[in-house]
Design a protein around this motif. Structure first.
Motif, PDB file in Angstrom:
ATOM      1  N   THR A   1       9.496  -0.327   3.704  1.00 14.15           N
ATOM      2  CA  THR A   1       9.951  -0.200   2.322  1.00 14.15           C
ATOM      3  C   THR A   1       9.441  -1.380   1.480  1.00 14.15           C
ATOM      4  N   ARG A   2       9.631  -1.242   0.163  1.00 18.03           N
ATOM      5  CA  ARG A   2       9.265  -2.321  -0.759  1.00 18.03           C
ATOM      6  C   ARG A   2      10.061  -3.586  -0.427  1.00 18.03           C
ATOM      7  N   ALA A   3      11.340  -3.393  -0.062  1.00 18.05           N
ATOM      8  CA  ALA A   3      12.181  -4.550   0.282  1.00 18.05           C
ATOM      9  C   ALA A   3      11.666  -5.234   1.550  1.00 18.05           C
ATOM     10  N   ASP A   4      11.221  -4.439   2.534  1.00 20.74           N
ATOM     11  CA  ASP A   4      10.626  -5.025   3.746  1.00 20.74           C
ATOM     12  C   ASP A   4       9.394  -5.848   3.388  1.00 20.74           C
TER      13      ASP A   4
ATOM     14  N   SER B   1       0.794  -1.231   0.000  1.00 19.93           N
ATOM     15  CA  SER B   1       0.000   0.000   0.000  1.00 19.93           C
ATOM     16  C   SER B   1       0.827   1.283   0.000  1.00 19.93           C
ATOM     17  N   VAL B   2       2.160   1.189   0.090  1.00 16.73           N
ATOM     18  CA  VAL B   2       3.016   2.384   0.107  1.00 16.73           C
ATOM     19  C   VAL B   2       3.266   2.863  -1.325  1.00 16.73           C
ATOM     20  N   LEU B   3       2.762   4.054  -1.655  1.00 16.15           N
ATOM     21  CA  LEU B   3       2.937   4.605  -2.999  1.00 16.15           C
ATOM     22  C   LEU B   3       4.047   5.650  -2.944  1.00 16.15           C
ATOM     23  N   SER B   4       5.076   5.467  -3.775  1.00 16.34           N
ATOM     24  CA  SER B   4       6.223   6.369  -3.739  1.00 16.34           C
ATOM     25  C   SER B   4       6.584   6.780  -5.166  1.00 16.34           C
ATOM     26  N   CYS B   5       7.359   7.884  -5.302  1.00  9.60           N
ATOM     27  CA  CYS B   5       7.598   8.456  -6.637  1.00  9.60           C
ATOM     28  C   CYS B   5       8.646   7.682  -7.423  1.00  9.60           C
ATOM     29  N   GLY B   6       9.555   6.987  -6.723  1.00 11.75           N
ATOM     30  CA  GLY B   6      10.602   6.224  -7.418  1.00 11.75           C
ATOM     31  C   GLY B   6      11.776   7.075  -7.872  1.00 11.75           C
ATOM     32  N   GLU B   7      11.695   8.386  -7.652  1.00  8.59           N
ATOM     33  CA  GLU B   7      12.718   9.275  -8.220  1.00  8.59           C
ATOM     34  C   GLU B   7      13.457  10.144  -7.201  1.00  8.59           C
ATOM     35  N   CYS B   8      12.833  10.439  -6.078  1.00  2.42           N
ATOM     36  CA  CYS B   8      13.481  11.344  -5.121  1.00  2.42           C
ATOM     37  C   CYS B   8      14.685  10.644  -4.473  1.00  2.42           C
ATOM     38  N   SER B   9      15.465  11.403  -3.705  1.00  2.00           N
ATOM     39  CA  SER B   9      16.701  10.830  -3.150  1.00  2.00           C
ATOM     40  C   SER B   9      16.402   9.667  -2.206  1.00  2.00           C
ATOM     41  N   HIS B  10      15.303   9.746  -1.466  1.00  2.00           N
ATOM     42  CA  HIS B  10      14.956   8.648  -0.559  1.00  2.00           C
ATOM     43  C   HIS B  10      14.573   7.395  -1.346  1.00  2.00           C
ATOM     44  N   CYS B  11      13.779   7.567  -2.411  1.00  2.00           N
ATOM     45  CA  CYS B  11      13.395   6.413  -3.243  1.00  2.00           C
ATOM     46  C   CYS B  11      14.638   5.801  -3.888  1.00  2.00           C
ATOM     47  N   GLN B  12      15.543   6.659  -4.358  1.00  2.41           N
ATOM     48  CA  GLN B  12      16.766   6.173  -4.996  1.00  2.41           C
ATOM     49  C   GLN B  12      17.607   5.362  -4.012  1.00  2.41           C
ATOM     50  N   ALA B  13      17.525   5.736  -2.735  1.00  2.00           N
ATOM     51  CA  ALA B  13      18.276   5.022  -1.695  1.00  2.00           C
ATOM     52  C   ALA B  13      17.491   3.816  -1.167  1.00  2.00           C
ATOM     53  N   GLU B  14      16.400   3.446  -1.860  1.00  2.00           N
ATOM     54  CA  GLU B  14      15.536   2.324  -1.467  1.00  2.00           C
ATOM     55  C   GLU B  14      14.905   2.526  -0.094  1.00  2.00           C
ATOM     56  N   LYS B  15      14.707   3.795   0.266  1.00  2.00           N
ATOM     57  CA  LYS B  15      13.956   4.110   1.485  1.00  2.00           C
ATOM     58  C   LYS B  15      12.639   4.726   1.039  1.00  2.00           C
ATOM     59  N   ASP B  16      11.866   3.945   0.308  1.00  2.00           N
ATOM     60  CA  ASP B  16      10.685   4.504  -0.359  1.00  2.00           C
ATOM     61  C   ASP B  16       9.587   4.924   0.620  1.00  2.00           C
TER      62      ASP B  16
END
Ligand code: ZN
Length: 343
Positions: free
Chosen positions: A294-297, A89-104
């Motif tokens: 996160t997605r990985a979690d 259910s976590v919707l993230s942009c995939g582009e910001c610095s946090h998303c890039q660091a896999e902290k979506d």
């Protein structure tokens, strides 16, 4: 499509079962024909509203869902119509610095399905393909939907942020809620000793069935941090999971061992309370706040759910059209585990 809709904030009576335009997938998105949704306390807060919340009406509640893929948007690879899936259910942009660091879950454009976007109390939902995980053939839609948000949240808090280690002791404040029942199981799986403070014998026996080692009934032990201290050879516990907040946090600070970590993902008891700072510096405590995961979690913890090593506790199953009764049950606190909707 049929959906549960509301046009203004209020009690359960604002929920209507009606028709809404079926959403179509755009670039990178997938349409899911939902078979099950699960309730979260968040659904009640969104329905009631809070200062500053902005929704596009009618709103559709629901963060958790599982079903079959019914249509693919352009550019989606690796999925086919008919695939069984569960939604992150976590919707993230995939582009910001946090998303890039896999902290979506720290995304600057963070949204949660059913909170600020239309959710899963509906026959169909459209989400980015990156928010889907394939569901094994025999795995039930209801169990998958019930596990999603709470196990992702508990895993991120205890393991990713809390760095829980085998042999440590964990106190979970609350015995029967979705995130707490997930936390008890994850802590046991990791090899920790688990203490649980619960409000009734029934709720504590549920915690015991999930593997909790030390049970403290706060209806009998009002000063439960003392009871934790006694049960831990007067050391306190290494990690406290406190998602209650008001009323419990002062006890949690007292119940922690020197160098302990206090984890919180919410405040079912209230958001504001006094903190005695002497406990924080005097005992070298860390207070760690998180929300969702996160997605990985999600992939990691749902893998353990699919293997049967972790399991959502299921309460009752309601048909979609009876979502109002389902929310009333959650609001009354009558449930033991997750309430789900059959769609
Ligand atoms: Zn982002």
């Amino acid at each position: 499509m049929k959906a549960i809709l509301f046009h203004n904030h209020g009690g359960p009576e604002v929920l209507e079962y009606g028709d809404f335009e079926t959403p179509e997938p755009r670039l990178g998105e997938v349409q899911v024909r939902l078979h099950a949704a699960a309730l979260n306390r968040l659904d009640l807060w969104v329905r009631e509203g809070w200062p500053g919340i902005k929704l596009e009406y009618p709103h559709i509640p629901g963060a958790d869902g599982a079903g079959e893929i019914s249509a693919l948007g352009e550019g989606v690879n690796g999925f086919a119509v008919g695939d069984r899936v569960v939604i992150n259910s976590v919707l993230s942009c995939g582009e910001c610095s946090h998303c890039q660091a896999e902290k979506d879950n720290l995304c600057r454009e963070f949204h949660l399905l059913g909170e600020t976007m239309r959710g899963t109390y509906a026959e169909n939902s459209v989400v980015p393909a990156t928010n889907l995980l394939p569901l094994p053939n025999e795995f039930s839609f209801a169990e998958a939907a019930a596990a999603g948000l709470v196990f992702q949240t508990a895993w991120h808090s205890l393991i990713t942020r809390g760095n829980l280690q085998a042999g440590e002791s964990v106190l979970v404040v609350g015995a029967s809620g979705g995130v707490n029942t997930a936390s008890i199981q994850i802590a046991k799986l990791k090899g920790a000793k688990v203490y649980v403070v619960g409000s009734s014998a029934d709720k504590l026996s549920l915690a015991e069935s999930l593997g909790a080692d030390v049970l403290i009934d706060r209806s009998k032990e009002e000063n439960w941090s003392k009871a934790v201290f006694k049960a831990s050879e007067r050391k306190g516990v290494d990690v406290v999971v406190d998602n209650v907040g008001a009323g419990s946090m002062p006890h949690s600070l007292r119940a922690a061992n020197k160098g302990g970590r206090i984890l919180t993902v919410g405040n079912t008891g209230g958001a504001k309370f006094e903190i005695d700072n002497r406990y924080i510096f005097g005992k070298h405590l860390s207070i760690i706040g998180t929300t969702m995961g996160t997605r990985a979690d999600f992939a990691k913890v749902m893998g353990l759910v699919f293997e049967g090593r972790l399991k959502a506790v299921l309460d009752r199953h309601f048909p979609l059209r009876e979502a109002r009764a389902a929310q009333e049950r959650l609001e009354a606190g009558e449930q033991m585990g997750k309430i789900t909707l059959e769609i």
